[in-house]
Motif scaffolding. Structure first.
Motif, mmCIF file in Angstrom:
data_model
loop_
_atom_site.group_PDB
_atom_site.id
_atom_site.type_symbol
_atom_site.label_atom_id
_atom_site.label_comp_id
_atom_site.label_asym_id
_atom_site.label_seq_id
_atom_site.Cartn_x
_atom_site.Cartn_y
_atom_site.Cartn_z
ATOM 1 N N ALA A 202 -19.570 -2.290 2.774
ATOM 2 C CA ALA A 202 -18.478 -1.413 2.365
ATOM 3 C C ALA A 202 -17.129 -2.003 2.774
ATOM 4 N N ARG A 203 -17.051 -2.587 3.964
ATOM 5 C CA ARG A 203 -15.794 -3.174 4.432
ATOM 6 C C ARG A 203 -15.380 -4.365 3.576
ATOM 7 N N GLU A 204 -16.357 -5.161 3.144
ATOM 8 C CA GLU A 204 -16.051 -6.296 2.272
ATOM 9 C C GLU A 204 -15.501 -5.816 0.933
ATOM 10 N N ALA A 205 -16.113 -4.757 0.409
ATOM 11 C CA ALA A 205 -15.620 -4.202 -0.853
ATOM 12 C C ALA A 205 -14.211 -3.625 -0.679
ATOM 13 N N LEU A 206 -13.962 -2.949 0.441
ATOM 14 C CA LEU A 206 -12.634 -2.390 0.707
ATOM 15 C C LEU A 206 -11.590 -3.483 0.841
ATOM 16 N N LYS A 207 -11.950 -4.566 1.483
ATOM 17 C CA LYS A 207 -11.011 -5.690 1.639
ATOM 18 C C LYS A 207 -10.574 -6.224 0.286
ATOM 19 N N GLU A 208 -11.530 -6.407 -0.616
ATOM 20 C CA GLU A 208 -11.209 -6.919 -1.956
ATOM 21 C C GLU A 208 -10.351 -5.941 -2.738
ATOM 22 N N ILE A 209 -10.616 -4.646 -2.595
ATOM 23 C CA ILE A 209 -9.861 -3.617 -3.323
ATOM 24 C C ILE A 209 -8.435 -3.494 -2.811
ATOM 25 N N LEU A 210 -8.253 -3.527 -1.484
ATOM 26 C CA LEU A 210 -6.967 -3.190 -0.876
ATOM 27 C C LEU A 210 -6.020 -4.379 -0.705
ATOM 28 N N LEU A 211 -6.543 -5.582 -0.756
ATOM 29 C CA LEU A 211 -5.702 -6.765 -0.539
ATOM 30 C C LEU A 211 -4.478 -6.813 -1.458
ATOM 31 N N PRO A 212 -4.605 -6.479 -2.760
ATOM 32 C CA PRO A 212 -3.414 -6.526 -3.625
ATOM 33 C C PRO A 212 -2.315 -5.533 -3.235
ATOM 34 N N VAL A 282 -11.659 4.925 -2.476
ATOM 35 C CA VAL A 282 -10.497 5.036 -1.597
ATOM 36 C C VAL A 282 -9.635 6.217 -2.031
ATOM 37 N N GLY A 283 -9.198 7.022 -1.064
ATOM 38 C CA GLY A 283 -8.261 8.110 -1.324
ATOM 39 C C GLY A 283 -6.873 7.748 -0.841
ATOM 40 N N TYR A 284 -6.751 7.567 0.497
ATOM 41 C CA TYR A 284 -5.469 7.210 1.120
ATOM 42 C C TYR A 284 -5.697 6.067 2.096
ATOM 43 N N ALA A 285 -4.735 5.148 2.127
ATOM 44 C CA ALA A 285 -4.794 4.034 3.066
ATOM 45 C C ALA A 285 -3.383 3.712 3.566
ATOM 46 N N ASP A 286 -3.298 3.374 4.840
ATOM 47 C CA ASP A 286 -2.035 2.910 5.439
ATOM 48 C C ASP A 286 -2.175 1.440 5.792
ATOM 49 N N PHE A 287 -1.067 0.691 5.665
ATOM 50 C CA PHE A 287 -1.078 -0.737 5.954
ATOM 51 C C PHE A 287 -0.119 -1.036 7.106
ATOM 52 N N ARG A 288 -0.532 -1.927 7.986
ATOM 53 C CA ARG A 288 0.334 -2.355 9.087
ATOM 54 C C ARG A 288 -0.109 -3.745 9.522
ATOM 55 N N ARG A 289 0.643 -4.279 10.489
ATOM 56 C CA ARG A 289 0.314 -5.604 11.015
ATOM 57 C C ARG A 289 -0.126 -5.506 12.464
ATOM 58 N N ARG A 294 -2.842 -8.622 8.717
ATOM 59 C CA ARG A 294 -2.599 -7.356 8.033
ATOM 60 C C ARG A 294 -3.852 -6.473 8.129
ATOM 61 N N VAL A 295 -3.614 -5.203 8.389
ATOM 62 C CA VAL A 295 -4.711 -4.255 8.595
ATOM 63 C C VAL A 295 -4.523 -3.049 7.675
ATOM 64 N N ALA A 296 -5.633 -2.606 7.071
ATOM 65 C CA ALA A 296 -5.625 -1.362 6.292
ATOM 66 C C ALA A 296 -6.465 -0.324 7.018
ATOM 67 N N PRO A 399 -12.279 8.736 13.230
ATOM 68 C CA PRO A 399 -11.134 7.841 13.070
ATOM 69 C C PRO A 399 -11.188 7.094 11.740
ATOM 70 N N PRO A 400 -10.030 6.604 11.249
ATOM 71 C CA PRO A 400 -9.990 5.890 9.977
ATOM 72 C C PRO A 400 -10.850 4.630 9.990
ATOM 73 N N ILE A 401 -11.269 4.219 8.800
ATOM 74 C CA ILE A 401 -11.989 2.939 8.651
ATOM 75 C C ILE A 401 -10.948 1.823 8.697
ATOM 76 N N LYS A 402 -11.121 0.911 9.627
ATOM 77 C CA LYS A 402 -10.152 -0.192 9.800
ATOM 78 C C LYS A 402 -10.703 -1.448 9.123
ATOM 79 N N VAL A 403 -9.879 -2.029 8.250
ATOM 80 C CA VAL A 403 -10.295 -3.230 7.526
ATOM 81 C C VAL A 403 -9.226 -4.309 7.751
ATOM 82 N N TYR A 404 -9.660 -5.474 8.221
ATOM 83 C CA TYR A 404 -8.734 -6.603 8.434
ATOM 84 C C TYR A 404 -8.645 -7.414 7.142
ATOM 85 N N LEU A 405 -7.440 -7.499 6.633
ATOM 86 C CA LEU A 405 -7.215 -8.167 5.351
ATOM 87 C C LEU A 405 -6.876 -9.655 5.547
#
Length: 405
Positions: A202-212, A282-289, A294-296, A399-405
């Motif tokens: 699931a994390r790999e799929a999220l990384k591909e979706i959220l990277l753009p 995905v519903g809502y995601a926040d991005f930060r460093r 970069r982390v989602a 807690p939110p799902i953390k994905v390292y981009l």
């Protein structure tokens, strides 16, 4: 026919809600002269029905006649009626015409009452399957639309080589709350939320979706999708799913192949969706460093069901057996379902059978397969395979799902 020659069958005991086997004297008999009817005209297209109702509503109201004119007209009608009655009294009675007397010794032709394929939704309601019946009625009422192969169905491409039309997507009939009332669906839903959305896959799929979208501060998937929410959310933001249950044909095969007499009873969920998937998007995601990385963080997801309502068989396989149906409901022959499950067409049993007197309407049960619906569709140039989306449930992740981009 002796009791030994009768065919055993299964029927759902609605009191105990399990399969009951009937055999010997209680078995069914073959009806060789019976044939499933496909002659009933299809229902009007939804657009035609809407136009008809509009025409009725817009019909001009006739002006009311002047009271004096109406009074004179009524007197004239009464006078005409009295004149006709007087003429009838004065007319001599004509000799009675000879009526042919039926031959009392002639045997009446053995007639098996017809059963039309469009009667199946009514039979589904008798089997406590109202949602299944509603979906099948939608299929009969639709324009001709089907995927010639299972690959076409998966790609949502129809017989014209075109994407399914917009009206071949149903987003209102299936409600997630209704689906989750069934234990097998609720168990898989919990598995999705508690475990599957947190896996490495699931994390790999999220990384591909959220990277753009990583250059943004946040992402709201519904805003990105706009009006065509169900389709675009699934196409662009779905990242995990779980499978639920078996199709009707699989359940029948399980019943007969494994002899699960008390399991696999088809209910309304089976008839409506068969085997299906529950998806997470995905519903809502926040991005930060975090330093240079970069982390989602996904704080909410949407959960929903997507399924295909179609009658397309897999290439090279026997057409799926969906039971023997009459206006009174469904039974399963002890041979037929097993042969379908084992994919052995040379042993395939496909005659109608009778429970009791075959001349009594409802006593004859007809074998129904996917191919029968396709045959009806080709004959009437109607019958629309369609895609089902349930409503969506927003699930907070804490807690939110953390994905390292």
């Amino acid at each position: 026919m002796s009791d030994e020659e009768k065919i055993p069958y299964f029927r759902v005991n609605k009191l105990l809600w399990r399969w009951t086997r009937y055999e010997g004297a209680d078995g069914c008999t073959v009806v060789r002269e019976g044939q499933l009817s496909m002659d009933k005209a299809p229902p009007p297209l939804p657009k035609q029905q809407e136009l008809k109702m509009t025409s009725i509503r817009l019909a001009p109201e006739l002006p009311r006649p002047d009271p004096l004119i109406k009074f004179v007209d009524d007197i004239e009608k009464i006078s005409d009626a009295f004149s006709r009655f007087k003429s009838w009294l004065n007319t001599p009675r004509s000799p009675k015409e000879h009526q042919p007397v039926p031959d009392a010794g002639r045997k009446q032709e053995q007639i098996v009452p017809p059963f039309d394929i469009q009667e199946i939704p009514g039979a589904m309601r008798k089997e406590l399957m109202p949602v299944s019946a509603k979906l099948m009625e939608r299929w009969f009422a639709g324009e001709l639309n089907y995927g010639p192969t299972d690959k076409d169905v998966a790609a949502e491409m129809n017989q014209k080589g075109m994407p399914y039309p917009a009206d071949m997507y149903d987003t209102t009939t299936i409600k997630l709350d209704w689906v989750l009332k069934h234990r097998r669906a609720k168990d898989q839903y919990d598995e999705l939320i508690k475990t599957q959305i947190h896996t490495s896959r699931a994390r790999e799929a999220l990384k591909e979706i959220l990277l753009p979208y990583a250059g943004r501060p946040c992402l709201d998937a519904t805003t990105e999708c706009g009006e065509n929410l169900s389709t675009l959310l699934h196409r662009h933001f779905q990242f995990q799913y779980v499978k639920v249950g078996s199709s009707l044909s699989q359940k029948l095969g399980e019943l007969l192949y494994a002899d699960f007499h008390n399991n696999g009873v088809p209910d309304d969920l089976t008839g409506a969706l068969g085997s299906f998937d529950i998806y997470a998007a995905v519903g809502y995601a926040d991005f930060r460093r975090e330093g240079t990385t970069r982390v989602a963080e996904i704080s909410a997801i949407y959960v929903y069901i997507k399924d295909s309502y179609d009658f397309t068989d897999k290439h090279g396989e026997v057409s799926q057996y969906l039971g023997h149906w009459s206006r009174n409901g469904v039974i399963v022959l002890a041979y037929n379902g097993a042969m379908s499950y084992l994919n052995k067409p040379q042993l395939y049993f496909s005659y109608p059978v009778a429970l009791g007197n075959p001349k009594v309407k409802g006593n004859v049960y007809y074998p129904i397969h996917n191919k029968d619906f396709r045959e009806w569709a080709i004959k009437h140039q109607r019958g629309g395979d369609f895609v089902i989306y349930s409503d969506r449930r927003l699930v907070r992740i804490d807690p939110p799902i953390k994905v390292y981009l």
